[in-house]
Each structure stands twice: as structure tokens, then as C-alpha cells.
Write a protein that holds these residues in place. Sequence first.
Motif, mmCIF file in Angstrom:
data_model
loop_
_atom_site.group_PDB
_atom_site.id
_atom_site.type_symbol
_atom_site.label_atom_id
_atom_site.label_comp_id
_atom_site.label_asym_id
_atom_site.label_seq_id
_atom_site.Cartn_x
_atom_site.Cartn_y
_atom_site.Cartn_z
ATOM 1 N N VAL A 48 0.858 -1.175 0.000
ATOM 2 C CA VAL A 48 0.000 0.000 0.000
ATOM 3 C C VAL A 48 0.902 1.235 0.000
ATOM 4 O O VAL A 48 1.982 1.233 0.604
ATOM 5 C CB VAL A 48 -0.944 0.011 1.230
ATOM 6 C CG1 VAL A 48 -0.161 0.173 2.530
ATOM 7 C CG2 VAL A 48 -2.008 1.100 1.097
ATOM 8 N N GLU A 49 0.495 2.264 -0.705
ATOM 9 C CA GLU A 49 1.277 3.493 -0.745
ATOM 10 C C GLU A 49 1.223 4.193 0.611
ATOM 11 O O GLU A 49 0.201 4.171 1.298
ATOM 12 C CB GLU A 49 0.737 4.431 -1.823
ATOM 13 C CG GLU A 49 0.913 3.911 -3.243
ATOM 14 C CD GLU A 49 0.400 4.898 -4.265
ATOM 15 O OE1 GLU A 49 1.071 5.929 -4.472
ATOM 16 O OE2 GLU A 49 -0.677 4.650 -4.837
ATOM 17 N N ARG A 50 2.323 4.818 0.989
ATOM 18 C CA ARG A 50 2.390 5.522 2.290
ATOM 19 C C ARG A 50 1.337 6.608 2.394
ATOM 20 O O ARG A 50 0.823 6.874 3.483
ATOM 21 C CB ARG A 50 3.780 6.134 2.489
ATOM 22 C CG ARG A 50 4.847 5.129 2.846
ATOM 23 C CD ARG A 50 6.205 5.803 2.944
ATOM 24 N NE ARG A 50 6.289 6.736 4.062
ATOM 25 C CZ ARG A 50 7.170 6.619 5.052
ATOM 26 N NH1 ARG A 50 8.038 5.623 5.053
ATOM 27 N NH2 ARG A 50 7.207 7.501 6.026
ATOM 28 N N ARG A 51 0.992 7.218 1.261
ATOM 29 C CA ARG A 51 0.016 8.300 1.317
ATOM 30 C C ARG A 51 -1.362 7.818 1.755
ATOM 31 O O ARG A 51 -2.210 8.613 2.145
ATOM 32 C CB ARG A 51 -0.074 8.999 -0.040
ATOM 33 C CG ARG A 51 -0.582 8.110 -1.165
ATOM 34 C CD ARG A 51 -0.639 8.837 -2.495
ATOM 35 N NE ARG A 51 -1.125 7.982 -3.575
ATOM 36 C CZ ARG A 51 -2.396 7.730 -3.823
ATOM 37 N NH1 ARG A 51 -3.337 8.287 -3.066
ATOM 38 N NH2 ARG A 51 -2.750 6.934 -4.824
ATOM 39 N N ARG A 52 -1.593 6.511 1.686
ATOM 40 C CA ARG A 52 -2.869 5.943 2.100
ATOM 41 C C ARG A 52 -2.897 5.561 3.574
ATOM 42 O O ARG A 52 -3.908 5.068 4.084
ATOM 43 C CB ARG A 52 -3.221 4.741 1.236
ATOM 44 C CG ARG A 52 -3.244 5.050 -0.256
ATOM 45 C CD ARG A 52 -4.260 4.248 -0.986
ATOM 46 N NE ARG A 52 -5.619 4.482 -0.517
ATOM 47 C CZ ARG A 52 -6.685 3.857 -0.980
ATOM 48 N NH1 ARG A 52 -6.546 2.931 -1.918
ATOM 49 N NH2 ARG A 52 -7.887 4.121 -0.519
ATOM 50 N N LEU A 53 -1.773 5.785 4.267
ATOM 51 C CA LEU A 53 -1.721 5.560 5.712
ATOM 52 C C LEU A 53 -2.186 6.842 6.404
ATOM 53 O O LEU A 53 -1.451 7.825 6.473
ATOM 54 C CB LEU A 53 -0.298 5.207 6.152
ATOM 55 C CG LEU A 53 0.324 3.964 5.502
ATOM 56 C CD1 LEU A 53 1.779 3.830 5.936
ATOM 57 C CD2 LEU A 53 -0.461 2.715 5.855
ATOM 58 N N ALA A 54 -3.418 6.821 6.908
ATOM 59 C CA ALA A 54 -3.949 8.018 7.569
ATOM 60 C C ALA A 54 -3.221 8.285 8.879
ATOM 61 O O ALA A 54 -2.917 9.424 9.217
ATOM 62 C CB ALA A 54 -5.445 7.855 7.824
#
Length: 298
Positions: free
Chosen positions: A237-243
Motif C-alpha cells: 500500500v502506498e504511504r500516502r494511504r496511511l492516515a
Amino acid sequence: MTGAWNRITRLTGSVVGQARSVRDKARELREEFRGTDEPERLLVAPLVPGQQVRYVSQFGFYSDEYHKMGAQFADQVGDALADSFDPRVLFGLLNIVNPVAWVDAVITPVRIAAGVLTLPAKAVVAGGTDAGRVRDGQLVPPRRPLPLTGEQEAFRALFGFDAYEPLADQLAEFTYHYRYAFSGDLTSLAGGMLLFLARFTDTPVAVTDTHLHVLELPERPAPGQPDGRRPRLLWSVERRRLARIDFDYGPTRLLQFPATIVFDDGSWIHVVNPTTRDDQNRFLQALEGVPGKRPAGR
């Protein structure tokens, strides 16, 4: 009096010796894992070209199905399932209107994240059967495997589900079993990650400058033994999708470091990193820039 004093002296010496042994063992373990993820990072780097590998965990992450954060969801499901595991009841509680469409919805994010279901897969042959079995003293007639599409069969085989039971029923029961571990929706990012953590062993996590990855990678061989490990990329998963990632432990924690990963789709999963404090600190450093609660002193 002298004899009693000698016994006390021997007992004190024994306790001190054991304490020193424990201290020395802890020191050895601490030294072993201090700054030693370099071999794993070298193994993982070819799997993620163009990414900077910042961390690879020493041991496999896992998800705790009994974590308290899922209690509200579990209570809701548990109250209605007090006397029955009827899949129809589960479907209703999970708001599943069309089980067939739901299975495809579960498979889709796994396919996108893992890229493993695009490989050719042999569908279950409807004419095959299993051998007859004896249950409660009676012979149970042979069963026929349920027909599946090629992609459904690849998914079933990948996660080890039963070929003779409806896939939707098994996924619903899986969701119920892990009701404490995640937010409850297998079609979400958390649901996809849970499937891999729950159905595979040796699943360390790798952190790069752009992604969070789940790997299949055995533990490091003993010193002096050749390292023939071949890591496999399972899920990404892309880091930007880690809230956010919240770490739920205090400064005295030495092993088993829990965290809750929250994704931008609103789903969350509770994971545990069974490692040493030094290795966990490297994990925290690799996640710099990701919002969330950090342990005291960080």
C-alpha cells in the motif's frame, strides 16, 4: 547460626547469578538485533525497484484477533450469533446483500495490491470428489468441490480456504473470527492486509520511502549458515494511504509491540511486531512523517 548464614549466602549468590545470566542474555539479544536489518533490506530491494528500503522487520507481524478495539463490532455480531453460525445471519449482520458480488469485491483489492491473482489458475473441476469420511460412526458420502472461476480458485488456494464449502460463507466466518482485529470490512485496505497476515506465516513488514509492504520471508538462518532465503512480496500500500499509525504501548515495553494502522478509506487493523526495542525503534524511524500516536519518549 553459621549454617543458616551460609544457606542465605548461597541463596543470594544463586539469585545474583541468575539475574546476571538474564541480563547477559538480554544484552546478547539486544546486540543481535541492533542495526541488523541490512541483510533483509538487501534481499528485499530487488523486489521494489526505485524505492528506498528503510526498514524490514526481523520477525513476522501478526494481527491479534482478540484486541479490545474490535469489541463493539464483536458484541454486535456476537449477540446475534449466540446460538448459530448460520451464514445467512452473518450476511445480514455484515450488510451483505449479494454474497457472490461480495466475494468479487473482497478479491478485487487483493488482486490490485498483491498482483498474484492475475497468474494463470486452474479452476476447480466440478467432476472431482473427495473420499468418503466417517463422522459420528457413520459414513459421510463423498463431496464434490464447488465450481469456481479461475480467479476465485486462485484466491481460494492462495489463502487456503476449503474447496468444498461456499467461499462466501467461509469469508463471512473469517470476518467474524477476526472481529476484534480490524474494522470489519474485508473489501477494505485493512481487510486485504488482514487476509495475508492471518493466512500466511513469516510475514515481516517492509517500509520504503513510498510504500508499506507485507512480505513472506523466513527468519534469518543461524550465524555461519548460508542465507538462501528468497523473499516474496505479498501485499503493498502506498504511504500516502496511511492516515495514521498509533502505537499502543509504554516506555517499559520490551517485546510484542502493538500498533493500530488506520487507512484513508476509514478501515483499521491492529497488528503486533514481536521484536526487540531496538528493532521497533528502527520501525518508528522508518515511519517518520506518518501521523499518529507515538510511545512516550519518542
